[in-house]
Design a protein around this motif. Structure first.
Motif, PDB file in Angstrom:
ATOM      1  N   LYS A 228       0.820  -1.211   0.000  1.00 37.00           N
ATOM      2  CA  LYS A 228       0.000   0.000   0.000  1.00 37.00           C
ATOM      3  C   LYS A 228       0.856   1.264   0.000  1.00 37.00           C
ATOM      4  O   LYS A 228       0.648   2.179  -0.815  1.00 37.00           O
ATOM      5  CB  LYS A 228      -0.923  -0.013   1.214  1.00 37.00           C
ATOM      6  CG  LYS A 228      -1.807   1.220   1.336  1.00 37.00           C
ATOM      7  CD  LYS A 228      -2.697   1.145   2.566  1.00 37.00           C
ATOM      8  CE  LYS A 228      -3.549   2.403   2.707  1.00 37.00           C
ATOM      9  NZ  LYS A 228      -4.404   2.336   3.918  1.00 37.00           N
ATOM     10  N   GLN A 229       1.830   1.314   0.898  1.00 32.74           N
ATOM     11  CA  GLN A 229       2.636   2.528   1.044  1.00 32.74           C
ATOM     12  C   GLN A 229       3.563   2.749  -0.149  1.00 32.74           C
ATOM     13  O   GLN A 229       3.722   3.882  -0.621  1.00 32.74           O
ATOM     14  CB  GLN A 229       3.463   2.452   2.329  1.00 32.74           C
ATOM     15  CG  GLN A 229       2.634   2.451   3.602  1.00 32.74           C
ATOM     16  CD  GLN A 229       1.770   3.688   3.725  1.00 32.74           C
ATOM     17  OE1 GLN A 229       0.575   3.669   3.432  1.00 32.74           O
ATOM     18  NE2 GLN A 229       2.386   4.792   4.137  1.00 32.74           N
ATOM     19  N   LEU A 230       4.190   1.684  -0.629  1.00 29.58           N
ATOM     20  CA  LEU A 230       5.093   1.843  -1.772  1.00 29.58           C
ATOM     21  C   LEU A 230       4.309   2.146  -3.041  1.00 29.58           C
ATOM     22  O   LEU A 230       4.801   2.824  -3.942  1.00 29.58           O
ATOM     23  CB  LEU A 230       5.942   0.587  -1.950  1.00 29.58           C
ATOM     24  CG  LEU A 230       6.826   0.189  -0.761  1.00 29.58           C
ATOM     25  CD1 LEU A 230       7.726  -0.985  -1.128  1.00 29.58           C
ATOM     26  CD2 LEU A 230       7.653   1.353  -0.254  1.00 29.58           C
ATOM     27  N   GLY A 231       3.063   1.635  -3.094  1.00 29.65           N
ATOM     28  CA  GLY A 231       2.207   1.993  -4.220  1.00 29.65           C
ATOM     29  C   GLY A 231       1.876   3.473  -4.204  1.00 29.65           C
ATOM     30  O   GLY A 231       1.891   4.138  -5.250  1.00 29.65           O
TER      31      GLY A 231
ATOM     32  N   PHE B  13       9.732  -3.881  -6.058  1.00 32.05           N
ATOM     33  CA  PHE B  13       9.280  -2.583  -6.560  1.00 32.05           C
ATOM     34  C   PHE B  13      10.356  -2.019  -7.477  1.00 32.05           C
ATOM     35  O   PHE B  13      11.462  -2.588  -7.586  1.00 32.05           O
ATOM     36  CB  PHE B  13       8.971  -1.620  -5.411  1.00 32.05           C
ATOM     37  CG  PHE B  13      10.071  -1.475  -4.394  1.00 32.05           C
ATOM     38  CD1 PHE B  13      10.958  -0.403  -4.434  1.00 32.05           C
ATOM     39  CD2 PHE B  13      10.231  -2.417  -3.383  1.00 32.05           C
ATOM     40  CE1 PHE B  13      11.968  -0.265  -3.499  1.00 32.05           C
ATOM     41  CE2 PHE B  13      11.236  -2.292  -2.436  1.00 32.05           C
ATOM     42  CZ  PHE B  13      12.105  -1.216  -2.500  1.00 32.05           C
ATOM     43  N   GLU B  14      10.036  -0.948  -8.149  1.00 28.60           N
ATOM     44  CA  GLU B  14      10.975  -0.358  -9.090  1.00 28.60           C
ATOM     45  C   GLU B  14      12.263   0.052  -8.386  1.00 28.60           C
ATOM     46  O   GLU B  14      12.233   0.606  -7.291  1.00 28.60           O
ATOM     47  CB  GLU B  14      10.343   0.863  -9.768  1.00 28.60           C
ATOM     48  CG  GLU B  14       9.174   0.532 -10.694  1.00 28.60           C
ATOM     49  CD  GLU B  14       8.576   1.770 -11.324  1.00 28.60           C
ATOM     50  OE1 GLU B  14       9.004   2.895 -10.945  1.00 28.60           O
ATOM     51  OE2 GLU B  14       7.686   1.624 -12.179  1.00 28.60           O
TER      52      GLU B  14
ATOM     53  N   TRP C 101      20.950   6.624  -4.054  1.00 29.84           N
ATOM     54  CA  TRP C 101      21.044   7.054  -2.656  1.00 29.84           C
ATOM     55  C   TRP C 101      20.023   6.319  -1.777  1.00 29.84           C
ATOM     56  O   TRP C 101      20.313   6.017  -0.605  1.00 29.84           O
ATOM     57  CB  TRP C 101      20.883   8.572  -2.524  1.00 29.84           C
ATOM     58  CG  TRP C 101      19.513   9.142  -2.779  1.00 29.84           C
ATOM     59  CD1 TRP C 101      19.027   9.620  -3.955  1.00 29.84           C
ATOM     60  CD2 TRP C 101      18.459   9.303  -1.814  1.00 29.84           C
ATOM     61  NE1 TRP C 101      17.729  10.063  -3.798  1.00 29.84           N
ATOM     62  CE2 TRP C 101      17.356   9.893  -2.488  1.00 29.84           C
ATOM     63  CE3 TRP C 101      18.339   9.022  -0.449  1.00 29.84           C
ATOM     64  CZ2 TRP C 101      16.161  10.198  -1.851  1.00 29.84           C
ATOM     65  CZ3 TRP C 101      17.126   9.322   0.180  1.00 29.84           C
ATOM     66  CH2 TRP C 101      16.061   9.903  -0.514  1.00 29.84           C
ATOM     67  N   VAL C 102      18.865   5.990  -2.342  1.00 28.98           N
ATOM     68  CA  VAL C 102      17.864   5.230  -1.572  1.00 28.98           C
ATOM     69  C   VAL C 102      18.332   3.785  -1.398  1.00 28.98           C
ATOM     70  O   VAL C 102      18.264   3.223  -0.304  1.00 28.98           O
ATOM     71  CB  VAL C 102      16.493   5.275  -2.265  1.00 28.98           C
ATOM     72  CG1 VAL C 102      15.481   4.438  -1.481  1.00 28.98           C
ATOM     73  CG2 VAL C 102      16.004   6.711  -2.394  1.00 28.98           C
TER      74      VAL C 102
ATOM     75  N   ALA D 222       8.674   7.318   2.335  1.00 34.07           N
ATOM     76  CA  ALA D 222       8.963   8.752   2.330  1.00 34.07           C
ATOM     77  C   ALA D 222      10.196   9.048   1.483  1.00 34.07           C
ATOM     78  O   ALA D 222      10.237  10.044   0.736  1.00 34.07           O
ATOM     79  CB  ALA D 222       9.159   9.251   3.763  1.00 34.07           C
ATOM     80  N   ASP D 223      11.222   8.198   1.590  1.00 32.20           N
ATOM     81  CA  ASP D 223      12.419   8.388   0.769  1.00 32.20           C
ATOM     82  C   ASP D 223      12.095   8.201  -0.712  1.00 32.20           C
ATOM     83  O   ASP D 223      12.617   8.940  -1.558  1.00 32.20           O
ATOM     84  CB  ASP D 223      13.505   7.389   1.182  1.00 32.20           C
ATOM     85  CG  ASP D 223      14.168   7.763   2.506  1.00 32.20           C
ATOM     86  OD1 ASP D 223      14.033   8.945   2.914  1.00 32.20           O
ATOM     87  OD2 ASP D 223      14.806   6.890   3.123  1.00 32.20           O
ATOM     88  N   LEU D 224      11.246   7.240  -1.027  1.00 35.49           N
ATOM     89  CA  LEU D 224      10.865   7.022  -2.420  1.00 35.49           C
ATOM     90  C   LEU D 224      10.064   8.210  -2.952  1.00 35.49           C
ATOM     91  O   LEU D 224      10.226   8.622  -4.114  1.00 35.49           O
ATOM     92  CB  LEU D 224      10.050   5.741  -2.554  1.00 35.49           C
ATOM     93  CG  LEU D 224      10.804   4.430  -2.250  1.00 35.49           C
ATOM     94  CD1 LEU D 224       9.838   3.253  -2.254  1.00 35.49           C
ATOM     95  CD2 LEU D 224      11.915   4.206  -3.262  1.00 35.49           C
ATOM     96  N   ASN D 225       9.217   8.785  -2.113  1.00 36.47           N
ATOM     97  CA  ASN D 225       8.480   9.988  -2.514  1.00 36.47           C
ATOM     98  C   ASN D 225       9.432  11.148  -2.770  1.00 36.47           C
ATOM     99  O   ASN D 225       9.280  11.891  -3.753  1.00 36.47           O
ATOM    100  CB  ASN D 225       7.472  10.366  -1.431  1.00 36.47           C
ATOM    101  CG  ASN D 225       6.093   9.779  -1.672  1.00 36.47           C
ATOM    102  OD1 ASN D 225       5.608   9.787  -2.813  1.00 36.47           O
ATOM    103  ND2 ASN D 225       5.460   9.276  -0.634  1.00 36.47           N
TER     104      ASN D 225
END
Length: 390
Positions: A321-324, A341-342, A347-348, A379-382
């Motif tokens: 859910k969150q990574l989506g 996931f992609e 850096w992530v 949050a880092d992915l965002n």
């Protein structure tokens, strides 16, 4: 042999010289390493965290030698030692994999790779001229061990979810009709956590002659045994042999593997050699891993392991859910503890020590993975997505 080329010069403080080093200095260095590796200091969540369970009370075992020979069901040459503990582990895993302890033979190995090697030796002896049919999604150790054993390795395609393609297996085995087939299925593929359906695979390979199904369940056997959302994978579903591992999910500080096979398989292999078949080629095993695994399982019980798997599945659902929401296009198979996931920016990946392959990254929701950790990764992915769009 060409000389080794080093990309960075070795640390002179760590060099092993002609004279003994100052023990106090080495102790300080090791304590510093402990602080660096501590999971509270660095996030290391791309792989299961082996440092979660610190069994301080077992530290005295590090000073003991246990290399007992012989069958764990028959006792040792001199004293009981760890044989009773190993037999208890084998009974536990046999029941977990849907087999009767009275009809199952096995042993506890120092590593999943040795367990795999022993199981494939047994499988090869059960067939006339077998080729090993291995999925392209299987762990790389499977093909390596087959080649070390002098077996012809046939790569089988995988379908979109990462499981072995039964139709491609049917085609490959028809090309070698009559030779028999050693099909190495996987329960928990390294990248996607996929579980092969061994009922479909046996049906697909049956035209080639005798079939031996071995299941490499080191990556997902414990999770599969406590989930109703996985395809047929175990002894109860027709597997001839399995290998499992306890350290990824249970956070042991050392690797440990378990071999299980139907007793008729080991008896038939032994008859070919005029005596009982011994699973491990060297017939010598260290007992530390077995004791650590026994202690961890005793502290949890079956209910505790089931709760641990359920917690991991809950975190995996939350991660999807969150990574989506973060735009990472997550994928998750029912019952699995793996979420892909992609592949994010470097850096992530570096921050979270994410394993990447084929444009994908993965997390395995064991050990320190919590809802909060998932939220921080999201949050880092965002942030990375906003930075790329700017």
């Amino acid at each position: 042999m060409s000389p080794r080329t080093a990309t960075t010069p070795p640390d002179e403080d760590l060099a092993i010289g002609a004279q003994p080093s100052p023990p106090a200095a080495d102790t300080r260095a090791l304590h510093q390493l402990q602080r660096v590796l501590d999971r509270g200091v660095r996030p290391f969540l791309g792989f299961p965290d082996h440092l979660l369970q610190v069994m301080v009370e077992l530290a005295p075992l590090l000073g003991l030698l246990d290399d007992q020979q012989g069958d764990p069901y028959e006792g040792g040459r001199f004293e009981a030692g760890t044989h009773g503990y190993r037999a208890a582990l084998l009974d536990y895993f046999a029941a977990l994999a849907g087999g009767s302890p009275d009809e199952t033979h096995g042993y506890v190995a120092p590593s999943p790779r040795e367990a795999l090697q022993s199981a494939l030796v047994l499988a090869r002896r059960a067939l006339p001229e077998p080729s090993a049919y291995v999925s392209v999604e299987a762990h790389r150790d499977v093909a390596v061990v087959c080649e070390l054993l002098g077996m012809n390795v046939v790569r089988v395609r995988a379908v979109a979810d990462g499981t072995m393609d039964p139709e491609d297996l049917r085609l490959q085995t028809r090309l070698r009709r009559g030779a028999g087939a050693l099909v190495v299925a996987t329960c928990g593929t390294p990248m996607r956590g996929a579980v092969d359906n061994i009922v479909d695979l046996r049906s697909a390979a049956s035209a080639c002659g005798p079939v031996h199904i071995h299941v490499d369940a080191s990556g997902g056997g414990l999770a599969a045994a406590h989930s109703s959302q996985v395809p047929p994978w175990s002894l109860a579903h027709g597997a001839d042999s399995l290998t499992l591992s306890g350290h990824p999910l249970l956070s042991l500080p050392v690797p440990v593997g378990v071999v299980l096979a139907r007793r008729e398989q080991t008896q038939a292999a032994g008859a070919q050699n005029g005596g009982p078949f011994r699973c491990p080629p060297a017939d010598v095993r260290g007992g530390l891993g077995a004791l650590l695994l026994w202690t961890r399982l005793r502290s949890l019980g079956r209910a505790g392991v089931a709760a641990m798997v359920a917690r991991g599945q809950d975190v995996a659902t939350h991660a999807v859910k969150q990574l989506g929401s973060a735009g990472a296009s997550p994928e998750h198979l029912p019952g699995s503890l793996t979420v892909t996931f992609e592949q994010p920016p470097t850096w992530v990946s570096d921050k979270w020590r994410l394993h990447g392959e084929g444009g994908l990254a993965r997390i395995t929701t064991t050990g320190p993975w919590t809802h909060a950790a998932v939220d921080e990764l999201a949050a880092d992915l965002n942030s990375a997505r906003r930075g790329a769009a700017a």
